[in-house]
Design a protein around this motif. Structure first.
Motif, PDB file in Angstrom:
ATOM      1  N   ASP A 238      31.310  44.923  35.671  1.00  0.00           N
ATOM      2  CA  ASP A 238      32.205  43.897  35.141  1.00  0.00           C
ATOM      3  C   ASP A 238      32.640  44.247  33.719  1.00  0.00           C
ATOM      4  O   ASP A 238      32.375  45.348  33.228  1.00  0.00           O
ATOM      5  CB  ASP A 238      31.538  42.513  35.204  1.00  0.00           C
ATOM      6  N   ASN A 285      43.446  42.206  47.704  1.00  0.00           N
ATOM      7  CA  ASN A 285      43.293  41.079  46.789  1.00  0.00           C
ATOM      8  C   ASN A 285      43.602  39.798  47.548  1.00  0.00           C
ATOM      9  O   ASN A 285      44.625  39.143  47.343  1.00  0.00           O
ATOM     10  CB  ASN A 285      44.230  41.249  45.594  1.00  0.00           C
ATOM     11  N   ASN A 296      36.110  40.354  40.224  1.00  0.00           N
ATOM     12  CA  ASN A 296      36.854  41.343  39.463  1.00  0.00           C
ATOM     13  C   ASN A 296      35.869  42.345  38.865  1.00  0.00           C
ATOM     14  O   ASN A 296      34.846  41.953  38.299  1.00  0.00           O
ATOM     15  CB  ASN A 296      37.670  40.694  38.350  1.00  0.00           C
ATOM     16  N   GLU A 316      40.372  48.687  37.697  1.00  0.00           N
ATOM     17  CA  GLU A 316      40.714  47.262  37.623  1.00  0.00           C
ATOM     18  C   GLU A 316      40.670  46.616  39.008  1.00  0.00           C
ATOM     19  O   GLU A 316      41.653  46.061  39.505  1.00  0.00           O
ATOM     20  CB  GLU A 316      42.094  47.065  36.981  1.00  0.00           C
ATOM     21  N   ASP A 318      40.451  44.050  41.657  1.00  0.00           N
ATOM     22  CA  ASP A 318      40.592  42.596  41.838  1.00  0.00           C
ATOM     23  C   ASP A 318      40.402  42.322  43.323  1.00  0.00           C
ATOM     24  O   ASP A 318      41.357  42.278  44.087  1.00  0.00           O
ATOM     25  CB  ASP A 318      41.932  42.089  41.320  1.00  0.00           C
TER      26      ASP A 318
END
Length: 359
Positions: A238, A285, A296, A316, A318
């Protein structure tokens, strides 16, 4: 995963280092701040890049003779709170407009500082947003600051050129996003070959209709053959670099989508010096009501094979509420044509590069 805030738009933009126009000590930086606050002329040399290149261009090699010698002074622009707190260790300290007679290729430049409050050297990737008076975006520019030692502050600058036509004037700049990875785990697509003898990095990826795809790339930049057979080992992290639990990592990407190129069974690979391999990360996503909070994970720690040196990339992720990430097997990258060979060079864990002076 690449987002709009991470990608420089197809405008003419450039990135610079303060030292490109000569060295700058801490006292010089203090003098520049004093001059700006006092309304005195601001020295042009530390602010205008000699290695400034338009978006899509290639900067000159390190040590090359400066191609731009600024002859005028920029106009300082006000900042909302120049003495306020920074964003995750990054603080904008100045914003300047360059006139057509200044001799500077950039239209606007911003000074910034990066402070590493951690205990280990870190490499930072910072996205800056240049804004018009209305608050609308003029351009976003991404800058990487390498190997900032623990407790150190380094200075840099970032610049932008207006697009042709009637682009709005820049009246502000902000830090949109800050990412940091341990310096000894930073990805590299160029520069000195890591001590491992291989480069590992992620590309900008692609997104459409909720499907996300990012490529992982490995280049043998060493002097010996490098063997692969299987899938990259992944650890999801994270924003605080803590492990993300509850995500199932699938071998292959076909259960995410059959159109990502990450299917098939792994095959043994032997990469000669200069050869490359690639893998694929794929996810959706998708968020469903009642399925829990979306997940995330900005960072992924990658090991090319068991026992390999870790590299932390920034795809990144998601993941929505899907709880799934597909990873494809390593495949030889037949499109790679680089002649990237050389003796591996270890990265000093706490060295601040000379292009970023520190107090």
């Amino acid at each position: 995963m690449s987002t709009a805030s991470r990608t420089v738009p197809a405008a003419l933009a450039g990135v610079l280092l303060l030292a490109a126009c000569g060295s700058q000590s801490a006292s010089q930086g203090d003098d520049a701040t004093w001059a700006r606050d006092a309304g005195a002329p601001v020295s042009a040399a530390p602010l205008c890049p000699s290695d400034y290149s338009q978006y899509g261009g290639t900067p000159p090699p390190a040590g090359a003779q400066a191609s731009v010698t600024p002859s005028g002074s920029p106009t300082p622009l006000p900042l909302p709170s120049p003495d306020g707190p920074g964003e995750n260790g990054v603080k904008v300290t100045g914003l300047y407009a360059w006139g057509s007679e200044s001799g500077c290729a950039a239209d606007y430049s911003a000074e910034f500082e990066v402070t590493n409050s951690g205990r280990k050297a870190a490499t930072y990737t910072v996205t800056f947003g240049f804004r018009a008076a209305s608050g609308a975006a003029v351009d976003n520019v991404e800058q990487t600051v390498e190997a900032v030692g623990p407790g150190r502050t380094v200075k840099g600058a970032v610049a932008v050129t207006e697009t042709a036509g009637h682009a709005p004037e820049v009246s502000g700049v902000e830090v949109i996003k800050v990412r940091s990875v341990p310096a000894d785990q930073a990805p590299s697509a160029s520069g000195p070959c890591p001590a491992s003898g291989v480069r590992v990095y992620a590309d900008e990826g692609d997104a459409a209709m909720g499907l996300r795809v990012v490529g992982l790339h490995l280049v043998n930049c060493g002097t010996e053959s490098y063997e692969l057979n299987g899938y990259p080992e992944l650890e999801l992290l994270d924003e605080d670099h803590d492990s993300v639990d509850g995500v199932r990592i699938l071998k292959g990407t076909d259960r995410i989508s059959t159109a990502t190129g990450g299917g098939g069974s792994p095959q043994p690979l032997v990469l000669r010096p200069g050869e490359a391999a690639q893998s694929t990360l794929a996810w959706r996503n998708t968020t469903e009501a009642g399925a829990g909070a979306p997940v995330n994970a900005p960072y992924v720690r990658v090991r090319a094979k068991p026992g390999a040196a870790p590299v932390m990339v920034e795809p990144e992720l998601d993941l929505g509420t899907t709880g799934q990430l597909g990873v494809g097997p390593w495949k030889k990258d037949e499109t790679h044509r680089g002649a990237d060979t050389g003796r591996p060079m270890p990265l000093p864990p706490s060295t601040v590069p000379p292009t970023f002076p520190s107090p």
